[in-house]
Design an enzyme around this catalytic site. Structure first.
Site, PDB file in Angstrom:
ATOM      1  N   ASP A 175       0.818  -1.209   0.000  1.00  0.00           N
ATOM      2  CA  ASP A 175       0.000   0.000   0.000  1.00  0.00           C
ATOM      3  C   ASP A 175       0.855   1.265   0.000  1.00  0.00           C
ATOM      4  O   ASP A 175       2.071   1.224   0.210  1.00  0.00           O
ATOM      5  CB  ASP A 175      -0.962   0.001   1.204  1.00  0.00           C
ATOM      6  CG  ASP A 175      -0.286  -0.426   2.514  1.00  0.00           C
ATOM      7  OD1 ASP A 175       0.946  -0.407   2.577  1.00  0.00           O
ATOM      8  OD2 ASP A 175      -1.010  -0.778   3.464  1.00  0.00           O
ATOM      9  N   ASN A 217      -7.306  -2.671  14.399  1.00  0.00           N
ATOM     10  CA  ASN A 217      -8.707  -2.959  14.059  1.00  0.00           C
ATOM     11  C   ASN A 217      -8.832  -4.174  13.144  1.00  0.00           C
ATOM     12  O   ASN A 217      -9.894  -4.435  12.599  1.00  0.00           O
ATOM     13  CB  ASN A 217      -9.354  -1.741  13.391  1.00  0.00           C
ATOM     14  CG  ASN A 217      -8.700  -1.397  12.060  1.00  0.00           C
ATOM     15  OD1 ASN A 217      -7.707  -2.004  11.673  1.00  0.00           O
ATOM     16  ND2 ASN A 217      -9.246  -0.411  11.375  1.00  0.00           N
ATOM     17  N   HIS A 241      -7.123  -4.640  10.257  1.00  0.00           N
ATOM     18  CA  HIS A 241      -6.873  -4.416   8.826  1.00  0.00           C
ATOM     19  C   HIS A 241      -5.590  -5.102   8.365  1.00  0.00           C
ATOM     20  O   HIS A 241      -4.659  -5.308   9.142  1.00  0.00           O
ATOM     21  CB  HIS A 241      -6.882  -2.920   8.467  1.00  0.00           C
ATOM     22  CG  HIS A 241      -5.690  -2.139   8.903  1.00  0.00           C
ATOM     23  ND1 HIS A 241      -5.732  -0.782   9.136  1.00  0.00           N
ATOM     24  CD2 HIS A 241      -4.404  -2.490   9.138  1.00  0.00           C
ATOM     25  CE1 HIS A 241      -4.537  -0.350   9.477  1.00  0.00           C
ATOM     26  NE2 HIS A 241      -3.712  -1.362   9.487  1.00  0.00           N
ATOM     27  N   GLU A 245      -9.720  -1.936   5.416  1.00  0.00           N
ATOM     28  CA  GLU A 245     -10.323  -1.629   6.711  1.00  0.00           C
ATOM     29  C   GLU A 245     -11.600  -2.454   6.906  1.00  0.00           C
ATOM     30  O   GLU A 245     -12.234  -2.857   5.916  1.00  0.00           O
ATOM     31  CB  GLU A 245     -10.686  -0.143   6.766  1.00  0.00           C
ATOM     32  CG  GLU A 245      -9.520   0.808   6.533  1.00  0.00           C
ATOM     33  CD  GLU A 245      -8.605   0.945   7.737  1.00  0.00           C
ATOM     34  OE1 GLU A 245      -8.529   0.022   8.581  1.00  0.00           O
ATOM     35  OE2 GLU A 245      -7.943   1.987   7.852  1.00  0.00           O
TER      36      GLU A 245
HETATM   37  C1  F6R Z   1       1.365  -1.250   6.094  1.00  0.00           C
HETATM   38  C2  F6R Z   1       0.271  -2.182   6.318  1.00  0.00           C
HETATM   39  C3  F6R Z   1      -0.534  -2.141   7.568  1.00  0.00           C
HETATM   40  C4  F6R Z   1       0.291  -2.500   8.803  1.00  0.00           C
HETATM   41  C5  F6R Z   1      -0.545  -2.437  10.074  1.00  0.00           C
HETATM   42  C6  F6R Z   1       0.264  -2.729  11.317  1.00  0.00           C
HETATM   43  O1  F6R Z   1       1.968  -1.471   4.835  1.00  0.00           O
HETATM   44  O2  F6R Z   1       0.024  -2.980   5.472  1.00  0.00           O
HETATM   45  O3  F6R Z   1      -1.624  -3.012   7.445  1.00  0.00           O
HETATM   46  O4  F6R Z   1       0.830  -3.790   8.656  1.00  0.00           O
HETATM   47  O5  F6R Z   1      -1.132  -1.185  10.196  1.00  0.00           O
HETATM   48  O6  F6R Z   1       1.172  -1.700  11.500  1.00  0.00           O
HETATM   49  P1  F6R Z   1       2.226  -1.722  12.689  1.00  0.00           P
HETATM   50  O7  F6R Z   1       3.243  -2.739  12.343  1.00  0.00           O
HETATM   51  O8  F6R Z   1       2.801  -0.323  12.697  1.00  0.00           O
HETATM   52  O9  F6R Z   1       1.476  -2.051  13.931  1.00  0.00           O
END
Ligand code: F6R
Length: 238
Positions: free
Chosen positions: A67, A134, A136, A141
């Site tokens: 992303d 959450n 995702h 989301e």
């Molecule tokens: C980012 C992504 C997100 C993260 C998620 C966890 O490329 O795909 O889904 O993996 O937000 O983020 P952290 O590791 O910062 O808790």
């Protein structure tokens, strides 16, 4: 699904680096799926260390990130393009790396182009995932339905608040992003999930209770035949 509980975050990073190193040893021209966020930082540091020691070679590999914020310029330190250069691309010999283009004029056309490019590369061999508080994955989301392919996503309040830690007070924070869809993620040949910390214990529990929860996008990964989940003791709730 293989679920491996390790003692510390460092153990998770080393175990994930083992999987990536082995993938590249077995198939030097692998197509890697990469993620950003806090959790992969230690994995990328470990891969850089191994590259410098001559133990891993990215020269024939390609990568596609999950992303990117949209719109955002590549030179913005908050962009995932910038993040990936800082933590990995500028430090190893991976030359063919792609992210959804946060500078594209036409988001829909960019999403189509991205999926076409992944398919032309032969699909993703090994996909790295983290999980949001959450539930995702990428920027998919919680919702009542999920686009299959790469798409423009509106970030949830939970994600905007969780990611606000990366932004200075008053700095504009993007509220939309381009993300691979659940279908694109599930098309990867192998998936490795990295999960760390007490704050992830609740969502981790829900993720692995053997059910697909419509409000936990990460639970769709249970449908995939080759998933390894690496989590530390704190994330496991133990
Ligand atoms: C980012 C992504 C997100 C993260 C998620 C966890 O490329 O795909 O889904 O993996 O937000 O983020 P952290 O590791 O910062 O808790």
């Amino acid at each position: 699904m293989k679920k491996i509980v390790l003692e510390t975050y460092e153990d998770v990073c080393r175990a994930a680096a083992d999987i990536f190193s082995e993938q590249l040893r077995q198939k030097p021209d692998s197509v890697l799926g990469l993620a950003t966020g806090s959790t992969p930082i230690g994995l990328y540091a470990e891969l850089v260390r191994r590259y410098e020691a001559g133990d891993v070679d990215f020269s024939k590999a390609r990568s596609f990130n999950l992303d990117e914020y949209y719109p955002i310029s590549k030179s913005n330190p908050q962009s995932y393009f910038y993040f990936m250069r800082k933590h990995l691309f500028d430090k190893v010999n991976l030359r063919h790396f792609c992210l959804p283009d946060g500078e594209a004029a036409d988001a829909q056309a960019e999403c189509k182009r991205y999926d076409t490019e992944i398919a032309a590369a032969g699909g993703i061999d090994l996909m790295l995932l983290g999980i949001g508080l959450n539930g995702h994955i990428g920027f998919n989301e919680p919702a009542s339905s999920y686009p299959v392919g790469t798409h423009l996503a509106v970030l949830s309040e939970s994600t905007i608040s969780a990611n606000s830690r990366f932004f200075a007070l008053g700095e504009a924070q993007p509220v939309t992003a381009l993300t691979m869809g659940i279908g694109g993620i599930l098309r990867s040949k192998k998936i490795v999930f990295v999960i760390s910390g007490k704050s992830k214990a609740d969502i981790t529990k829900k993720l692995f209770d053997d059910a697909i929860h419509m409000d936990v996008p990460g639970s769709f990964v249970l449908l995939h035949p080759d998933v390894t989940v690496l989590l530390d003791r704190e994330a496991s709730g133990g």
